[in-house]
Write a protein that holds these residues in place. Structure first.
Motif, mmCIF file in Angstrom:
data_model
loop_
_atom_site.group_PDB
_atom_site.id
_atom_site.type_symbol
_atom_site.label_atom_id
_atom_site.label_comp_id
_atom_site.label_asym_id
_atom_site.label_seq_id
_atom_site.Cartn_x
_atom_site.Cartn_y
_atom_site.Cartn_z
ATOM 1 N N ASN A 69 -7.480 31.679 36.104
ATOM 2 C CA ASN A 69 -6.124 31.444 35.641
ATOM 3 C C ASN A 69 -6.080 30.266 34.673
ATOM 4 O O ASN A 69 -6.677 29.216 34.925
ATOM 5 C CB ASN A 69 -5.211 31.181 36.840
ATOM 6 N N GLU A 179 3.010 34.437 43.750
ATOM 7 C CA GLU A 179 3.371 35.408 42.707
ATOM 8 C C GLU A 179 2.459 36.629 42.745
ATOM 9 O O GLU A 179 2.920 37.767 42.585
ATOM 10 C CB GLU A 179 3.312 34.739 41.339
ATOM 11 N N ALA A 183 3.730 40.367 43.606
ATOM 12 C CA ALA A 183 3.540 41.466 42.657
ATOM 13 C C ALA A 183 2.676 42.578 43.261
ATOM 14 O O ALA A 183 2.895 43.768 42.985
ATOM 15 C CB ALA A 183 2.900 40.941 41.374
ATOM 16 N N GLU A 248 3.836 47.612 34.087
ATOM 17 C CA GLU A 248 4.274 46.230 33.889
ATOM 18 C C GLU A 248 3.799 45.327 35.026
ATOM 19 O O GLU A 248 3.368 44.182 34.794
ATOM 20 C CB GLU A 248 5.800 46.178 33.786
ATOM 21 N N THR A 249 3.846 45.817 36.248
ATOM 22 C CA THR A 249 3.398 45.015 37.392
ATOM 23 C C THR A 249 1.895 44.797 37.343
ATOM 24 O O THR A 249 1.399 43.700 37.658
ATOM 25 C CB THR A 249 3.807 45.701 38.705
ATOM 26 N N ASN A 251 0.104 44.661 34.599
ATOM 27 C CA ASN A 251 -0.129 43.679 33.539
ATOM 28 C C ASN A 251 0.182 42.261 34.018
ATOM 29 O O ASN A 251 -0.519 41.303 33.655
ATOM 30 C CB ASN A 251 0.717 44.019 32.318
ATOM 31 N N LYS A 252 1.213 42.117 34.829
ATOM 32 C CA LYS A 252 1.545 40.801 35.367
ATOM 33 C C LYS A 252 0.428 40.288 36.279
ATOM 34 O O LYS A 252 0.036 39.122 36.203
ATOM 35 C CB LYS A 252 2.866 40.878 36.132
ATOM 36 N N PHE A 255 -2.534 39.283 34.179
ATOM 37 C CA PHE A 255 -2.285 38.016 33.486
ATOM 38 C C PHE A 255 -2.463 36.831 34.427
ATOM 39 O O PHE A 255 -3.082 35.812 34.076
ATOM 40 C CB PHE A 255 -0.878 38.017 32.898
ATOM 41 N N LEU A 256 -1.930 36.950 35.648
ATOM 42 C CA LEU A 256 -2.074 35.863 36.615
ATOM 43 C C LEU A 256 -3.524 35.694 37.050
ATOM 44 O O LEU A 256 -3.965 34.569 37.333
ATOM 45 C CB LEU A 256 -1.194 36.133 37.841
ATOM 46 N N THR A 261 -6.357 43.564 30.496
ATOM 47 C CA THR A 261 -5.569 44.650 31.080
ATOM 48 C C THR A 261 -6.487 45.727 31.644
ATOM 49 O O THR A 261 -7.366 46.240 30.946
ATOM 50 C CB THR A 261 -4.645 45.259 30.020
#
Length: 307
Positions: A69, A179, A183, A248-249, A251-252, A255-256, A261
Motif C-alpha cells: 500500500n 476498508e 469491501a 468497482e469493488t 478495483n477498490k 488499489f488498497l 487490476t
C-alpha cells in the motif's frame, strides 16, 4: 394576641415544609455487565486481525496491502525520517571537533615598500625564500552547554514525534484493514445478490417461454407476453448493474492492496453461511486507550509543549 397567633402559625407551616434535594440519592448503583472490566478484560481493541478474520483469501489480500500500500509505505518512510531526526538532535548535545586548513598567496603591489623589497630579492636569487604564501592548519572543538535544556527538550520532542509517527502508521493499518474487509464482504454480498438475480432470470425466461406458448394457443394476449418480456429485461439490467458494482469493488480492493487490476480471489461460501465471531465491546476507556489516533494526538501535543 392576633400577631402572636399569626407568627406561631407561620413557624409551624415553615417547619412542615421540606426542601427537596437537588440530587436524589440512589442506592445500589449498578454498572452494566458489559462495562465491567473484570468480566470483559478482552475487548475488540486487543484482538489481532489475523485471529478475527479466518478467511484465507481475505488474509492474503490484507498481507499484500500491508506490503504494497502506497500510503502505508509513505508512513514507514516518515518513521525513518523521524528516527534520523532523533539521532540529529542527540548529536547536537555532544561536543563538536573540527579540522581546518587554509592555504593562500599574497601578491603585493609593485610600487610599494614590500614590492621594492621583492624586487631586491629577485635581483639576488640566493637570498629569495623558497616558499611564499600563507599555510595554516588547526583543530578546534566547540561544545554548547545546555543550561536551559533547549537541546534536551528538542531531543525529547523528536522522540515523541517518532512515537507519534508510529501511532500514525498503526492508525493507517487499522483503517486499511477495515476498508479492505468491508469491501471484501461487500463483494461477497454482491456475489450472493448476483446468484439470486441469475436464478430469477432463469425463472423469468421459463415463464416467458410458457406465456409465449399460451399466446400461440390463444389463451393469453400479446400484452401478457410484453409484460413478462419487460420484467425479464428489467432483471437483466439489474444483473449488469451488479456486475458493474463488482468490478468497482474489485478495483477498490486492488488499489488498497497496492497491485494492478485483477480478479479478486474470494471464497465460494455463501455470505449467510460465514460464521460470525462475537465482538466484545469492552468498557469505553479501554477502547479509547487502544485507539492509535488518540495516542498519536496525545504524543503530538506533548511534543508541541516541549517545542
Amino acid at each position: 394576641m392576633n400577631n402572636k397567633i399569626i407568627i406561631l402559625f407561620s413557624v409551624v407551616c415553615l417547619s412542615a415544609c421540606k426542601i427537596p434535594a437537588l440530587v436524589s440519592k440512589q442506592e445500589n448503583k449498578t454498572v452494566p455487565a458489559y462495562y465491567n472490566a473484570a468480566q470483559d478484560s478482552t475487548n475488540i481493541a486487543s484482538i489481532k486481525w489475523h485471529q478475527y478474520f479466518t478467511d484465507p483469501f481475505l488474509n492474503a489480500i490484507i498481507d499484500s496491502a500491508l506490503k504494497n500500500n502506497q500510503e502505508l509505505n509513505i508512513a514507514l518512510r516518515e518513521i525513518e525520517i523521524d528516527k534520523n531526526e532523533i539521532q540529529a538532535r542527540k548529536g547536537e548535545y555532544l561536543p563538536f571537533v573540527n579540522i581546518a586548513g587554509v592555504a593562500g598567496i599574497d601578491k603585493t603591489g609593485k610600487y610599494t615598500w614590500d614590492g621594492l623589497a621583492e624586487e631586491d630579492l629577485k635581483a639576488n636569487p640566493e637570498k629569495s625564500p623558497k616558499y611564499i604564501g600563507d599555510f595554516r592548519a588547526g583543530v578546534y572543538a566547540t561544545w554548547e552547554l545546555d543550561v536551559w535544556k533547549k537541546l534536551r527538550n528538542a531531543k525529547k520532542s523528536a522522540t515523541l514525534k517518532y512515537f507519534a509517527s508510529i501511532e500514525g502508521r498503526n492508525f493507517i493499518v487499522t483503517n486499511l484493514i477495515a476498508e479492505i474487509s468491508n469491501a471484501y464482504y461487500e463483494l461477497l454480498a454482491l456475489d450472493n445478490m448476483m446468484s439470486f438475480v441469475q436464478q430469477n432470470i432463469d425463472l423469468q425466461k421459463n415463464a416467458l417461454h410458457m406465456v409465449k406458448l399460451e399466446k400461440e394457443s390463444a389463451k393469453v394476449s400479446q400484452l401478457a407476453v410484453n409484460r413478462f418480456d419487460a420484467q425479464l429485461l428489467h432483471t437483466q439490467n439489474l444483473k449488469y448493474n451488479i456486475q458493474q458494482q463488482i468490478i468497482e469493488t474489485e478495483n477498490k480492493i486492488n488499489f488498497l492492496a497496492g497491485r494492478f487490476t485483477q480478479h479478486v480471489e474470494r471464497t465460494s461460501i455463501s455470505l449467510n453461511d460465514i460464521p460470525v465471531e462475537i465482538v466484545h465491546g469492552g468498557i469505553p476507556t479501554q477502547l479509547l486507550l487502544n485507539r492509535p489516533d488518540i495516542r498519536q494526538a496525545e504524543l503530538a501535543l506533548a511534543a508541541s509543549k516541549l517545542d
